[in-house]
Design an enzyme around this catalytic site. Structure first.
Site, PDB file in Angstrom:
ATOM      1  N   ASP A 178     117.458  76.778  30.837  1.00  9.33           N
ATOM      2  CA  ASP A 178     118.681  77.443  31.305  1.00  9.33           C
ATOM      3  C   ASP A 178     119.449  77.871  30.059  1.00  9.33           C
ATOM      4  OD1 ASP A 178     121.265  78.069  32.128  1.00  9.33           O
ATOM      5  OD2 ASP A 178     121.237  76.631  33.790  1.00  9.33           O
ATOM      6  N   LYS A 203     128.212  84.189  33.907  1.00  9.21           N
ATOM      7  CA  LYS A 203     128.890  83.667  32.733  1.00  9.21           C
ATOM      8  C   LYS A 203     128.874  84.701  31.599  1.00  9.21           C
ATOM      9  CE  LYS A 203     129.001  80.217  35.576  1.00  9.21           C
ATOM     10  NZ  LYS A 203     128.010  79.142  35.573  1.00  9.21           N
TER      11      LYS A 203
HETATM   12  C1  LIG Z   1     127.189  78.415  36.497  1.00  6.83           C
HETATM   13  C2  LIG Z   1     125.919  77.875  36.035  1.00  6.83           C
HETATM   14  C3  LIG Z   1     124.788  77.849  36.865  1.00  6.83           C
HETATM   15  C4  LIG Z   1     124.842  78.296  38.319  1.00  6.83           C
HETATM   16  O1  LIG Z   1     125.074  79.662  38.408  1.00  6.83           O
HETATM   17  P1  LIG Z   1     125.871  80.357  39.629  1.00  6.83           P
HETATM   18  O2  LIG Z   1     125.910  81.779  39.210  1.00  6.83           O
HETATM   19  O3  LIG Z   1     127.230  79.711  39.694  1.00  6.83           O
HETATM   20  O4  LIG Z   1     125.081  80.107  40.851  1.00  6.83           O
HETATM   21  C5  LIG Z   1     123.608  77.372  36.341  1.00  6.83           C
HETATM   22  N1  LIG Z   1     123.522  76.912  35.078  1.00  6.83           N
HETATM   23  C6  LIG Z   1     124.598  76.915  34.251  1.00  6.83           C
HETATM   24  C7  LIG Z   1     124.441  76.394  32.866  1.00  6.83           C
HETATM   25  C8  LIG Z   1     125.821  77.381  34.704  1.00  6.83           C
HETATM   26  O5  LIG Z   1     126.868  77.347  33.883  1.00  6.83           O
END
Ligand SMILES: *Cc1c(COP(=O)(O)O)cnc(C)c1O
Length: 387
Positions: A178, A203
């Site tokens: 991720d 993000k």
């Molecule tokens: C926000 C986030 C997610 C989930 O994403 P959404 O767009 O809110 O579904 C997954 N991994 C990380 C590191 C995040 O900050």
């Protein structure tokens, strides 16, 4: 100059973003359409049939995502968790096992524990910065996925992607990173050996807190998996809308310069906080005092805009700090141009209270924006004065 040879900032602006051949519009149109006229039955123009299966604006974003991460294919979803879900449900079956970092995004932990758990998938939560712990957690033959988040959320632990990728290869499992916190402007996990990269494009990629989305990028060698997950995307349907895809593409074009500024501002704030007696600890990989600093310096080009602090007075003081800043607005999420403050144990990580992934009550997380750093420092100083 061919785009394949172009450097990161050039790819971010041009990949998938060819001008419109009909009008010459520099920005490709937003294809707000659900369906496509056929030239006779089955006579599709450009392969587009119905927008769950494909939409040119989404294709543009998917091309851009793959180019940013150095992958062979990108897929864009309605949210980061939708992307994670599509990947995991394609790869896993009841009886399989997942090894997952112990301070990954709370929603990822919840997805694995509650949704996949109910489906008969087991998981083990480990500190992925500890290679021996990861090796011990892998059940040969049964563990199908190693899920890594680095820097992690919210404690900013750094895990060695290259070493974990090697470990994963030996065990014959899929290594997923991720990359939401670092963004591909600062860290490219596929180049370090990861098989799949996941993003919450909500993000840093979107970057303006105006769209929710998610993405997957597949490394060379994962063509078949990309095809299968592409089928899940089509068949289960959690696609991003054309307008969301457009907003995300637009945000990505300034990713490089935004990440430079996020990183510079965060480092200045981390240094200021580190000196303050009311702060017990600052978690920021750009600080020499951070245990993952040397590793971060190797696998990241800068250290990003996220940092966490442990407030000396414990939970009560941490809450007071989080509620005292003015420019840093109290809100979940991160990665936008504006600064945000978050109290994980009751906000983003409330879902993991009482689990192995629980976050201490003294922790406050900052998403440092790209405002003038002197204004941000003044805001922090004023909030600290109220502690
Ligand atoms: C926000 C986030 C997610 C989930 O994403 P959404 O767009 O809110 O579904 C997954 N991994 C990380 C590191 C995040 O900050």
């Amino acid at each position: 100059m061919h785009l394949d040879d172009a450097r990161f900032d050039t790819r971010a602006i041009h990949a998938g973003q060819e001008f419109d051949p009909t009008t010459g519009a520099v920005i490709p149109p937003v294809y707000l359409t659900s369906t496509y006229v056929q030239d006779g039955i089955g006579g599709l123009r450009g392969g587009y049939e119905y927008s769950r299966g494909g939409n040119p604006t989404r294709t543009a974003l998917e091309t851009q995502l793959a180019a940013l991460e150095g992958g062979i294919r990108g897929l864009s979803f309605a949210s980061g968790l939708a992307a994670e879900d599509a990947l995991l449900r394609t790869v896993l079956a009841p009886g399989d096992h997942v090894v997952i970092g112990n301070d990954v995004y709370g929603g990822t932990h919840r997805l694995v524990r509650r949704i996949f758990g109910a489906w008969g998938v087991r998981h083990t939560t480990v500190d992925t910065s500890d290679l021996d712990a990861v090796r011990d957690a892998i059940e040969l033959g049964t563990t199908k996925v190693l899920w890594v988040e680095t820097p992690s959320n919210p404690l900013m632990k750094i895990s060695d992607v290259a070493a974990l990728a090697e470990l994963g290869d030996e065990a014959g499992l899929l290594v997923v990173v991720d990359n939401t916190f670092a963004s591909p402007a600062l860290q490219q996990p596929i180049g370090l050996g990861a098989d799949v990269v996941v993003h919450s494009t909500t993000k840093y990629l979107g970057g303006h807190s105006d769209v929710v989305g998610g993405g997957l990028v597949f490394a060379a060698g994962q063509e078949e998996l990309a095809e299968q997950v592409g089928f899940t995307q089509f068949a289960a349907g959690a696609v991003s809308s054309p307008f969301d895809a457009f907003l995300t593409s637009r945000g990505i074009k300034t990713l490089g310069i935004r990440m430079q500024r996020h990183s510079r501002n965060a480092l200045a704030i981390a240094r200021r906080l580190e000196e303050h007696p009311g702060i017990e600890h600052v978690y920021y990989p750009g600080l020499e005092s951070h245990p993952g600093h040397a590793l971060a310096a190797r696998q990241m080009s800068e250290y990003g805009g996220m940092l966490s602090i442990s407030v000396a007075g414990g939970g009560a003081a941490a809450r007071r700090f989080a509620e005292s800043t003015r420019l840093f607005q109290l809100a979940e999420s991160l990665g936008g141009v504006e600064s945000l403050v978050n109290y994980p144990s009751e906000m983003t990580h409330a879902s993991v209270r009482g689990t192995e992934a629980e976050v201490p009550e003294s922790i406050v997380r900052l998403s440092v924006g790209i405002e003038d750093v002197d204004d941000l420092l003044a805001d922090i100083d004023e909030a600290l004065a109220r502690l």
